[in-house]
Design an enzyme around this catalytic site. Structure first.
Site, short mmCIF file in Angstrom:
data_model
loop_
_atom_site.label_atom_id
_atom_site.label_comp_id
_atom_site.label_asym_id
_atom_site.label_seq_id
_atom_site.Cartn_x
_atom_site.Cartn_y
_atom_site.Cartn_z
N ARG A 65 -10.29 -11.45 1.86
CA ARG A 65 -11.21 -12.44 1.32
C ARG A 65 -10.61 -13.84 1.36
O ARG A 65 -11.32 -14.83 1.44
CB ARG A 65 -11.63 -12.04 -0.09
CG ARG A 65 -10.52 -12.07 -1.11
CD ARG A 65 -10.82 -11.20 -2.32
NE ARG A 65 -10.77 -9.78 -2.01
CZ ARG A 65 -10.97 -8.81 -2.90
NH1 ARG A 65 -11.22 -9.12 -4.17
NH2 ARG A 65 -10.92 -7.55 -2.55
N LYS A 89 0.83 -1.20 0.00
CA LYS A 89 0.00 0.00 0.00
C LYS A 89 0.87 1.26 0.00
O LYS A 89 2.04 1.21 0.40
CB LYS A 89 -0.89 0.03 1.26
CG LYS A 89 -1.91 -1.07 1.37
CD LYS A 89 -2.65 -0.96 2.69
CE LYS A 89 -3.69 -2.07 2.84
NZ LYS A 89 -4.83 -1.87 1.93
#
Length: 517
Positions: A361, A287
């Site tokens: 996920r 990120k």
């Protein structure tokens, strides 16, 4: 640091209002009111209330507070007229927020005893009962008891409250109101514990510490606890969780909590699954540095599940509930997974990793599988999952996905009543096409278009034939800017929703044949 806040803080009082000893008496007023809301109150304030109403200084605008001392007859030291807005749009959420705004304002003034008066508008529809109002006020007042300055050595924002009173006139329904206040206090306290977990820095709240904290919270509430270490996780072939954990020096854990009342039926069994990434760098798909410190709250879904289970047990939900929280860090170490790697989950499903920052996920896939192995017939997962959901809905609402429609609708209605605003988003078949892989069963990312929807479709692959809902709380788990009714920092979103859902089993969709273990 202690995680407990005594629920004895919040209590019901049906004493005459002049007899309540408190630092601050909070009285809601509505737009357009021109006279003192309670008989005798203006005289106790030496006419200051009528003056403020006449001048517009107290106009009833939402969350505006007018303070004045009480100088005669009444035992309260001062009163706050709390703006409740228009009577026609008054609802539970505004009442809950109004109680929080009053508690936060009292804390700024170093007032530790607060009494909030239950009051309905003289005109306009009010679609809630007095017990519902009492519960909402207790939840709101408890929110004001939380202080995010865990590590400040000075200027901690005022002392915590010592006495929170919900004041009601209806002595004939005191039993129902007292039970509602206690329920609100338990839920509010559970939300505060979730906030505490989310506010902890990641060098303190590692996966192992998160699991230890969860175990302590659960045992204190009477839940059964099992913590799976890395060896047990490997034996269960949870390759998606292990893949994400590979880049970190910290080993993963799976937190398993059970609420199993002796008289509960075999079905339904509510299964709650929470994302427990204690820090998310994005892994190899790292990120940007700007704002990465916020990624300590990437376990907000897991905290919500743990603290909802606490409330479910303390409030005595009548059904069986299981919770699964896979927890790890997502780090760019030398052993970290890379784009193009293929992982195999405990379900046997294979996943091509396209983006290592789509890690939540992955661990939820193994968590959803395991919840079913433990007997869950109805599933809800909660996760700070996608920036795409923030783009779609901002910070005003969580994204809601689910199937079948009646299960999704029940979760939505429960969330809205609980004060966790959410908005349904679609699960079109075309979104599955975006996550099809040439080398594995599915990919973990479908790219930028409809990113929240393709992430939900990924999770749906692991829900089997169960009724399933997914709450994407990426935009609602953290308040970047404070409001009169919301302090900056962790919000504890979804705790109340998940807890209340355990009391709505009579409205659950039918259990699929063969799914009861």
């Amino acid at each position: 640091m202690s995680l407990r806040v005594s629920t004895s803080l919040a209590r019901l009082s049906v004493e005459p209002l002049p007899s309540i000893e408190t630092d601050l008496l909070v009285v809601p007023i509505f737009e357009g009111e021109t006279r003192a809301p309670i008989d005798g109150l203006d005289g106790a304030a030496a006419g200051e209330i009528s003056r403020a109403l006449a001048s517009g200084e107290a106009a009833g605008r939402p969350f505006e507070l007018f303070f004045t001392p009480l100088v005669r007859d009444w035992k309260a030291r001062r009163v706050a007229l709390a703006g409740a807005g228009k009577a026609q749009t008054y609802d539970l959420e505004r009442l809950r927020r109004l109680a929080t705004a009053a508690a936060l304002a009292a804390r700024q003034r170093r007032l530790t005893r607060i009494a909030f008066v239950l009051r309905r508008p003289d005109r306009g529809p009010v679609g809630f009962t007095d017990p519902q109002a009492a519960q909402a006020v207790a939840e709101g007042l408890m929110a004001g008891a939380y202080n995010a300055g865990l590590y400040k050595t000075a200027d901690r924002g005022g002392p915590p409250p010592t006495d929170l009173v919900v004041a009601a006139h209806a002595a004939d329904s005191a039993g129902a109101l007292a039970a509602a206040v206690e329920r609100g206090a338990v839920l509010g306290e559970s939300v505060n514990i979730a906030k505490h977990l989310c506010d902890e820095p990641s060098n303190v709240l590692t996966p192992r510490v998160f699991a230890d904290r969860a175990a302590a919270i659960a045992r204190d509430a009477g839940l059964s606890v099992q913590i799976l270490d890395e060896q047990a996780i490997a034996q269960m072939r949870m390759g998606l969780l292990l893949g994400v954990a590979r880049g970190s020096a910290e080993p993963p854990r799976v937190i398993v909590l059970r609420h199993d009342p002796p008289s509960a039926p075999a079905a339904p069994v509510l299964g709650l699954v929470g994302k427990g990434i204690t820090f998310d760098t994005g892994g190899i798909s790292i990120k940007p540095a700007d704002g990465m410190e916020r990624m300590k709250d990437d376990m907000a879904g897991g905290a919500a599940v743990i603290c909802a289970m606490r409330a479910i047990s303390l409030l005595g939900a009548p059904i069986r509930v299981v919770a699964v929280v896979p927890t790890t860090e997502n780090m760019p170490g030398g052993r970290a997974i890379k784009p193009g790697d293929v992982l195999t989950g405990a379900s046997g499903k294979t996943v091509e990793v396209i983006n290592t920052d789509a890690e939540g996920r992955l661990i939820l896939g193994d968590g959803l599988w395991y919840a079913q192995e433990l007997g869950a017939t109805h599933l809800v997962d909660v996760a700070t999952l996608t920036g795409a959901c923030v783009v779609a809905l901002g910070k005003a609402a969580s994204g809601l996905f689910g199937t079948p429609d009646d299960w999704r609708d029940l979760v939505e209605q429960t969330a809205l009543t609980a004060g966790d605003r959410c908005w349904p988003l679609p699960l079109y078949d075309e979104y599955t096409d975006q996550i099809r892989s040439d080398v594995a069963d599915i990919m973990n990312s479908g790219g930028r278009p409809a990113g929240a929807c393709t992430a939900a479709m990924f999770l749906k692959e692991f829900a089997g034939d169960r009724s399933w809902c997914h709450l994407d709380i990426a935009g609602t788990a953290w308040a970047e800017d404070g409001k009169p009714y919301l302090a900056k920092g962790a919000t504890g979103v979804a705790v109340r929703t998940l807890a209340e859902l355990a009391f709505s089993a009579d409205r659950y969709p039918a259990v699929p044949a063969g799914s009861i273990q």
